[in-house]
Structures are given as C-alpha cells and as structure tokens.
Design a protein around this motif. Structure first.
Motif, mmCIF file in Angstrom:
data_model
loop_
_atom_site.group_PDB
_atom_site.id
_atom_site.type_symbol
_atom_site.label_atom_id
_atom_site.label_comp_id
_atom_site.label_asym_id
_atom_site.label_seq_id
_atom_site.Cartn_x
_atom_site.Cartn_y
_atom_site.Cartn_z
ATOM 1 N N PHE A 113 -52.208 19.727 -27.429
ATOM 2 C CA PHE A 113 -53.059 20.842 -27.430
ATOM 3 C C PHE A 113 -53.177 21.533 -28.875
ATOM 4 O O PHE A 113 -52.239 21.504 -29.748
ATOM 5 N N ASP A 114 -54.185 22.298 -28.984
ATOM 6 C CA ASP A 114 -54.233 23.117 -30.037
ATOM 7 C C ASP A 114 -53.460 24.678 -29.701
ATOM 8 O O ASP A 114 -53.824 25.137 -28.957
ATOM 9 N N ASP A 115 -52.459 24.663 -30.690
ATOM 10 C CA ASP A 115 -51.476 26.024 -30.264
ATOM 11 C C ASP A 115 -52.477 27.218 -30.599
ATOM 12 O O ASP A 115 -51.684 28.421 -30.303
ATOM 13 N N ALA A 116 -53.339 26.971 -31.121
ATOM 14 C CA ALA A 116 -54.339 28.519 -31.391
ATOM 15 C C ALA A 116 -55.075 28.739 -30.091
ATOM 16 O O ALA A 116 -55.385 30.046 -29.781
ATOM 17 N N LYS A 117 -55.091 27.851 -29.263
ATOM 18 C CA LYS A 117 -55.951 27.940 -28.250
ATOM 19 C C LYS A 117 -55.223 28.028 -26.550
ATOM 20 O O LYS A 117 -55.684 28.552 -25.716
ATOM 21 N N ALA A 118 -54.358 27.070 -26.449
ATOM 22 C CA ALA A 118 -53.342 26.796 -25.766
ATOM 23 C C ALA A 118 -51.755 27.215 -25.792
ATOM 24 O O ALA A 118 -51.538 27.247 -26.991
ATOM 25 N N SER A 119 -51.135 27.250 -24.657
ATOM 26 C CA SER A 119 -49.720 27.546 -24.867
ATOM 27 C C SER A 119 -48.792 26.718 -23.870
ATOM 28 O O SER A 119 -49.414 26.491 -22.915
ATOM 29 N N VAL A 120 -47.524 26.558 -23.879
ATOM 30 C CA VAL A 120 -46.753 25.816 -22.922
ATOM 31 C C VAL A 120 -46.926 26.904 -21.673
ATOM 32 O O VAL A 120 -47.012 26.133 -20.494
ATOM 33 N N GLN A 121 -47.006 28.131 -21.719
ATOM 34 C CA GLN A 121 -47.118 28.988 -20.691
ATOM 35 C C GLN A 121 -48.436 28.691 -19.875
ATOM 36 O O GLN A 121 -48.558 28.642 -18.671
ATOM 37 N N LYS A 122 -49.440 28.549 -20.575
ATOM 38 C CA LYS A 122 -50.792 28.225 -19.767
ATOM 39 C C LYS A 122 -50.880 26.965 -19.267
ATOM 40 O O LYS A 122 -51.298 26.738 -18.267
ATOM 41 N N LEU A 123 -50.166 26.134 -19.790
ATOM 42 C CA LEU A 123 -50.126 24.616 -19.422
ATOM 43 C C LEU A 123 -49.184 24.501 -17.993
ATOM 44 O O LEU A 123 -49.690 24.182 -17.056
ATOM 45 N N THR A 124 -48.042 25.377 -17.995
ATOM 46 C CA THR A 124 -47.322 25.313 -16.803
ATOM 47 C C THR A 124 -47.765 26.198 -15.855
ATOM 48 O O THR A 124 -47.839 25.879 -14.526
ATOM 49 N N GLN A 125 -48.620 27.208 -16.033
ATOM 50 C CA GLN A 125 -49.275 27.869 -15.142
ATOM 51 C C GLN A 125 -50.449 27.204 -14.566
ATOM 52 O O GLN A 125 -50.852 27.248 -13.556
ATOM 53 N N ALA A 126 -51.265 26.251 -15.377
ATOM 54 C CA ALA A 126 -52.110 25.394 -14.594
ATOM 55 C C ALA A 126 -51.781 24.459 -13.745
ATOM 56 O O ALA A 126 -52.255 24.278 -12.507
ATOM 57 N N THR A 127 -50.500 23.898 -13.842
ATOM 58 C CA THR A 127 -50.008 22.924 -12.771
ATOM 59 C C THR A 127 -49.613 23.585 -11.765
ATOM 60 O O THR A 127 -49.580 23.060 -10.590
ATOM 61 N N GLU A 128 -48.979 24.844 -11.896
ATOM 62 C CA GLU A 128 -48.512 25.865 -10.841
ATOM 63 C C GLU A 128 -49.505 26.013 -9.991
ATOM 64 O O GLU A 128 -49.432 26.044 -8.704
ATOM 65 N N ASN A 129 -50.734 26.629 -10.791
ATOM 66 C CA ASN A 129 -51.808 27.017 -9.725
ATOM 67 C C ASN A 129 -52.390 25.692 -8.861
ATOM 68 O O ASN A 129 -53.039 25.887 -7.907
ATOM 69 N N ALA A 130 -51.937 24.456 -9.135
ATOM 70 C CA ALA A 130 -52.723 23.172 -8.889
ATOM 71 C C ALA A 130 -51.528 22.908 -7.644
ATOM 72 O O ALA A 130 -51.785 21.928 -6.878
ATOM 73 N N GLY A 131 -50.647 23.548 -7.482
ATOM 74 C CA GLY A 131 -49.436 23.182 -6.585
ATOM 75 C C GLY A 131 -48.436 22.491 -7.029
ATOM 76 O O GLY A 131 -47.442 21.822 -6.129
#
Length: 91
Positions: free
Chosen positions: A66-84
C-alpha cells in the motif's frame, strides 16, 4: 542570490512528502473456510491506497502492499475487523 536562496528554501519547505510503498503481513486467524480469503481480500482492497493484496488461507495471513501516504496498518486491520475477520500485524 538572495532570491535564489529564498526560492530554494521555500521549495524545500513546501515540497510534498513523497509516499513510499509499504508491504506488511497481517495475521488473520479467524479465516476458517476456503471462502474467507475472498471476503478478507475484498475488504482490504477497498482501503484507499492499497495496491496489492494476497491472502493465503493455509497460513491465515494477508500480504498487503500500500501507499503509506493514503493507508496505514490501522486502516487495514480496521477493514478486516469490519468484515468480521480481526487481524494484526505479523512480525
């Protein structure tokens, strides 16, 4: 000469910070069936700045570039958590 120096100094201060591609591996232990990786991959791919996602069911992990100016590990883990599928950075 002062004008040139001032212009260079101003450019250095206002120059955009260049984003750097980052690759991380997320542990996703909650994947329990062969269809789970599809959901995880779709969720991560929707995060702005994600360039590539590879999900491995056998290893229960996702490798994300990912592009670290637009995304972060926190956003990635939040996305997987939101998906269950809660995830964490694998070290």
């Amino acid at each position: 000469m002062k004008t040139l120096f001032a212009a260079i100094a101003l450019a250095a201060i206002t120059a955009p910070v260049w984003a750097a591609p980052q690759t991380v591996t997320l542990a996703v232990p909650g994947m329990t069936c062969a269809a789970c990786p599809i959901t995880v991959k779709t969720a991560i791919a929707k995060v702005a700045g994600v360039n590539k996602v590879d999900v491995n069911f056998d290893k229960r992990e996702a490798v994300v570039t990912f592009d670290d100016a637009k995304a972060s590990v926190q956003k990635l883990t939040q996305a997987t958590e939101n998906a269950g599928y809660p995830s964490s950075l694998k070290r």
